[in-house]
Design a protein around this motif. Structure first.
Motif, short mmCIF file in Angstrom:
data_model
loop_
_atom_site.label_atom_id
_atom_site.label_comp_id
_atom_site.label_asym_id
_atom_site.label_seq_id
_atom_site.Cartn_x
_atom_site.Cartn_y
_atom_site.Cartn_z
N MET A 7 0.82 -1.22 0.00
CA MET A 7 0.00 0.00 0.00
C MET A 7 0.85 1.26 0.00
SD MET A 7 -3.27 -0.76 2.46
CE MET A 7 -2.82 -2.12 3.53
N ARG A 8 1.90 1.26 0.78
CA ARG A 8 2.79 2.43 0.85
C ARG A 8 4.22 1.94 0.62
NH1 ARG A 8 0.15 6.93 4.95
NH2 ARG A 8 -1.63 7.21 3.57
N ALA B 170 -5.68 -1.34 11.14
CA ALA B 170 -5.46 -0.11 10.39
C ALA B 170 -4.53 0.84 11.16
CB ALA B 170 -6.79 0.57 10.09
N LEU C 252 -0.94 -0.62 11.06
CA LEU C 252 -0.26 -0.44 9.76
C LEU C 252 0.10 1.02 9.53
CD1 LEU C 252 -2.24 -2.91 7.47
CD2 LEU C 252 0.10 -3.17 8.32
N TYR C 253 -0.79 1.93 9.94
CA TYR C 253 -0.46 3.34 9.79
C TYR C 253 0.78 3.70 10.61
CZ TYR C 253 -0.42 8.32 9.73
OH TYR C 253 0.01 9.62 9.58
N THR D 39 4.04 1.94 9.06
CA THR D 39 4.54 2.47 7.77
C THR D 39 4.98 3.92 7.90
OG1 THR D 39 2.25 2.95 7.08
CG2 THR D 39 3.20 0.88 6.32
N THR E 287 -6.53 3.50 -0.11
CA THR E 287 -6.29 2.27 0.64
C THR E 287 -6.83 2.40 2.08
OG1 THR E 287 -4.19 2.92 1.63
CG2 THR E 287 -4.10 2.05 -0.61
N PRO E 288 -6.93 1.28 2.80
CA PRO E 288 -7.32 1.37 4.22
C PRO E 288 -6.36 2.23 5.04
CG PRO E 288 -7.59 -0.87 3.44
CD PRO E 288 -6.90 -0.12 2.32
N ILE E 289 -5.08 2.20 4.74
CA ILE E 289 -4.15 3.08 5.48
C ILE E 289 -4.47 4.54 5.17
CG2 ILE E 289 -1.73 3.73 5.88
CD1 ILE E 289 -0.85 0.96 5.31
N ASP E 290 -4.80 4.83 3.92
CA ASP E 290 -5.19 6.20 3.57
C ASP E 290 -6.42 6.64 4.37
OD1 ASP E 290 -3.20 6.32 1.65
OD2 ASP E 290 -4.51 5.69 0.02
#
Ligand SMILES: [Mn+2]
Ligand SMILES: [Mn+2]
Ligand SMILES: [Mn+2]
Ligand SMILES: [Mn+2]
Ligand SMILES: [Mn+2]
Ligand SMILES: [Mn+2]
Ligand SMILES: [Mn+2]
Ligand SMILES: [Mn+2]
Ligand SMILES: [Mn+2]
Ligand SMILES: [Mn+2]
Ligand SMILES: [Mn+2]
Ligand SMILES: [Mn+2]
Lengths: 287, 287, 287, 287, 287, 287
Positions: C64-65, C234, C237-238, C241, E181-184
């Motif tokens: 995702m990132r 969530a 992961l935030y 990352t 994305t879910p992180i977004d």
């Protein structure tokens, strides 16, 4: 005499909210003078900025939150500095809510003494300064010290503080008195701060004192002791209205307007607006 | 008998917090059975998930907020369904805080009746369902209706509601009872919701009832009447701990665990955790 | 041997990121067994949940990132528990980034010893437990104590903590080690927590250890010591990352997967996803 | 000579923080003049707005975050424009932190040249303007261009930008220099922006330059080139104090005050407040 | 035949919302089978989890937002895979809103072809996968490619995406198709994402496709291709209801439920809940 | 004649955006005069505060969001008050976007009449006052009443309202016209408010009217009827640019600047900035 045009009650006994002015600055040390003219300036500002005239009729504006309906407001005029305690006691004993327009901040001590009725109050103190000096007494910088017998420091809060002396910080720490700076408000957000306030005063009777220097000089240039880095008017109004709507607020004051240093009535109009929005959120009668 | 290992008081009189179980589901209409086994399941889950054993010593975990120090907790064991009111009255009259483990939700009516001591309470009702049916009575779906004499609806709130019958919506509207759905909580954010709760119950004595189905089935699969779209455990714990820390909470219950439908003890462990975190935030003695 | 399919380097010397497994649970005290099978389970889960097969071709999913482009990853296979320190030292001395799959959490101590190269590291410890026991040593519950010589506690942080023993709380306080619970994360919001992390580790080399029990059992049922009330995937992961993208992260591990207690591979797939997203955000070579 | 009253060190060698003024506006193109009088105006404003006098004693106010305890500050007075580089080099080589009061913004180029000591710096540039003109050079509008050898653009950020020329936008894009406008700050929120800043400068030595025109003219009317739509003082103070507290900041300046256009000292007092709050958050000695 | 109990219209012509099932998985490549049984499973789940039975009466629950009053819903039963386009065309031409229950995701292509009526639609695609493969065609992984003639990519958005193939990322970039994305979503917050969606689709007719794998496997274990790291149910419901309430949504589908892999009906109940909440927010008739 | 320097089109027919001034205050009742001089003052302010002069060249600043590239702007000069409707009709019929500079607020009525082309418009009205008086007509206080035939109240919104007369509140309620006060904006946050706006106007053609008194007098002292407690410039610019970027905005005006009461051009510069940022976010041609 200048009159507060929102005042709709004919007499003291007919009202549940009593407005009074304290045109006195004898206990101020500020180099900027003129706060003794503030009470009438605020009344006039309310008249001018909160009413429209059309076809000879005076039309009031409506507050943003709360309501003025059912509020019976009496303007008791101005009182001498040494009569503040007696007048406040009379209001409180009659089961009415005192709303006071300063004048220098020292008057709050006398209101607190009268309003507590022997039980300590929660105090919300919106001010750039803690006013908790102890090396001097009985002036606008020692309100918190002078009110020690009437205030439960642990259930009180300083809001907007940003120009404190070292002894004030120490006094606050010793007393367990919480302090929220403008940077803290930006950091925490207004909902969290409103929550912290309610948590702090939960279960207590609350008195609110608004020193206009709590907001940034951009919004309130006309104060005795301006300090950069203040809170916004929007944050102040949110915190005041949400607190008064939900806590047991038994009175409030607005102090330290210095009309001579104002820009085009901006600070006076703001004082009038705070006055109206706060009254609109008050309960009909104090508990 | 299974015992709540957090219970540290030797006797009823020695304690300020009294835990009791109500192993009864006679007033449930749910097709999923088994909530009568919940009180002992929660006690065992606490034992297992909140304590470590090392070198023969039982070591408790520490709550996230609040503290267990100074809390004297007595586990009064399980009581018959028809003895709930009497037992609760005994606890309240002794100036202690009742903490009850269901069993079906109907028990809350009896606690409210006992806890109010004649004055109406504020009720915070965390539940997927309003339990405000009026076309049937005296069961787990009519708690709000059955408690009309003990609850001040206007100072109460339903939190996490998402599976209401039309008559329940109507009853809530008529009664002026506020309702916050999981979508509302996502929309408003937890600080705003915490603020709304405090505003709602300000000045009142508050009772909290936690139906475990308020959280999403992902977190609490083992309940009698699961409903999709629930709140997160983190939001629930934040709202509970911040409310109990700052409001005048006089008791709470945790109900509707259905161990037979649980996944690996997840819901039971959660119930035990809620129990501990809530006790940790209680005042030492009720007001 | 099961292989990590993301591994694209032919040899140790060709790679800048080295993955190794530690199939050992000899220093766990958990009643739930099986974490020694975790390294290969995670490799298989990555294979299955992060790749599609179409027309005989294996197609990887994209993180995702960050990016996997330019990352040269070598899977060094599994190592014996007593070879962990040597293997890690070899990786670090070759200027490569160690990525380790547990096994029980005790392995982190050996990696920290090797990775620090004599200078103390900042440690970000995502775990329901502080693992800071001092009354027992050299096991999965004393990682922080055993690593005292390799970790600068004052520049480290425990994240997601919610099941601490009293001695752990005390040890953390004495050491000046910060702790953020799941309720704190809900209260503060992820941006503020990310900011606090960066502030804490500013200027230091950072090692990250992810005990899968940091997230709620709803997301990660397959762990050795599950604890209710965890953070969301969530949020995890935030935080991972954003921290890896901006701080000087020199290695990380993922531990405590217990495949026997998993539900349909949910926890293993999550471990594989964390592995990929973290590698994607790593710098090409450690500083 | 006007003195900075916060300066508590007797001599250059005794101090770790060196304040100097640059009373020069020779490289300004602004139609509003007067920034050469700013250094002494800021010193006087600090004296007046940050100190109280009582019983003949001068009492300093306490900063909101950080502390002045242990900070040894020396006011080196004013320096000629062509001596700025030499003086800054002397400060940096002595291992001290340079704090400079402009004067026009061009002085920053000389400080950057001296402060970098041969390694490129991260630059945080709070300014309504990018000052990245390349069609003219060596003036207050080409600071970024003139400092190309001393600044790592990719690890730097423009904050509060809202009045850029097309060539400046292009230069920033080519250089990979990030830009955050006041609308962006409102959109992203301060925590996210603080996070972005830290991410950007991670691992680098950081210099901060504060052009007072970054804030809205309501808060800072007294600047050379005011631009509507600026950031609030609260956001500025939050971003400055949180960045300085957590990054490796090696010096800062405050420039472009134009006292003749000020309203009642509002901008000068703000400059003094920024000066104090930033010093309070500095580390004791630069890295 | 299983019937959708919310369906209150007697006939096709009497209704404005038409529900149909597509019990087909012939164009799925998933190793997990069973999505062809999903339409009837969702109908049964709605019956079971969204209705209470009391005294022989079936009592529906009320949606959280929007309303079912005035909505006339007809359940047209199940259709063969090759009849989907024709049936959808018939619904759209009759001025009614198509609501489809999959079945594998490929059915969306046929609905889009029918619903566009020759004009390109905005598509909101809630899915862990972009389904934008171009190296294979006419299956559940190439919906976006196959629908190129019916979708205005630049006014469409992928939401919840986290398991994309490289060619899908490239296809999306080329097409100007936005992806969140879910992180977004955690980073931006739901209000900002809702704002971005509305901005994106402004002025267009919008179709919404919900692949249940967009949410985390904790909430939706029963899907064909689960992927860790998904969005929460609360965020999904907020984004769906706020978008449908305010944009010109002309139809939606819910696909990829795989009942054999469900845990105790959790995913099926969720699908039924999404179905009801979305219908409740629809306008009475499509534009 | 003063010219708007952003105007880059040679003729009316060559342009897609037409700027016109209305130097008239005949329908104002304000005690503060001078708004008839505003159009030229705004043009001059744009010239002065949005352009730099260097080496004899006039260099424009770049807007924060959107772009001026491809926008062809013609300044049609000033028109008489009684020619406003005709001129606006000419602009609209030619498929161009009208941008009007007041003058008193009454001109908006004429623009709305012309711009609607027979279909009712959505109106976003940024103003401290609702201008919805019905006891007087055809003046700056009755714009909403006078425009009843051209505005779909239910799809419109008052933003920043804080000084309403009782009859205005009543008229808004009856008409179903939504109102968002500055306290509401602080409470809800800008993303939620932007979302509410878009939801409100979805599917409609939108006209925006900006009475400069919507912002706080600190930011805009130079207006006819200032009111304390306004919104911040940052919030205004965010709401304007995000709305124009995503909704079908067909024109806008900026009114009520009163240059005589301005402080150093602050309000005029702000008006010029709003003008530029709004034009930059407009679509190239209206729908
Ligand atoms: Mn004061
Ligand atoms: Mn003060
Ligand atoms: Mn329930
Ligand atoms: Mn219940
Ligand atoms: Mn661990
Ligand atoms: Mn652990
Ligand atoms: Mn500059
Ligand atoms: Mn500048
Ligand atoms: Mn799909
Ligand atoms: Mn999918
Ligand atoms: Mn107005
Ligand atoms: Mn107006």
């Amino acid at each position: 005499m200048t009159r507060f045009h929102r005042a709709n009650a004919k007499s003291f006994s007919d009202a549940n909210i009593i407005v009074m002015g304290v045109p006195d600055e004898s206990r101020s040390h500020a180099t900027r003078k003129g706060t003794s003219t503030a009470p009438d300036t605020i009344r006039a500002a309310s008249d001018e900025s909160e009413f429209f005239v059309r076809d000879g009729k005076l039309i009031p504006t409506v507050p943003m939150r709360g309501t003025l309906e059912g509020k019976r407001i009496f303007d008791a005029g101005n009182v001498q500095r040494n009569a503040v305690y007696e007048q406040a006691r009379k209001i409180v004993e009659a089961g009415k809510t005192p709303v006071t327009l300063g004048g220098d901040h020292s008057l709050t001590t006398d209101i607190l003494k009268a309003a507590g009725s022997g039980r300590k109050l929660s105090l919300l103190y919106f001010d750039a300064h803690p006013d908790f000096v102890s090396s001097a007494r009985n002036y606008y910088g020692s309100v918190l010290t002078d009110s020690a017998d009437y205030v439960d420091y642990k259930k009180s809060m300083l809001v907007g503080t940003r120009a404190a002396e070292p002894e004030e910080i120490e006094n606050a720490k010793k007393a367990g008195l919480a302090m929220v700076t403008p940077i803290d408000i930006t950091d925490l957000g207004v909902h969290k701060v409103a929550e912290m306030i309610r948590e702090k005063v939960a279960g207590s009777r609350v008195y609110i004192s608004v020193d206009l220097d709590c907001v940034d000089p951009a919004f309130a240039p006309g104060v005795s002791v301006p300090s950069p880095g203040g809170i916004t008017v929007a944050d102040l109004l949110y915190l005041l209205t949400s607190t008064i709507s939900s806590c047991d607020v038994i009175g409030f004051d607005i102090v330290e307007l210095s009309p001579d240093y104002d820009a085009d009535g901006r600070t006076a109009n703001l004082a009038a607006r705070i006055l109206t929005e706060c009254i609109a959120c008050l309960k009909k009668s104090p508990s």
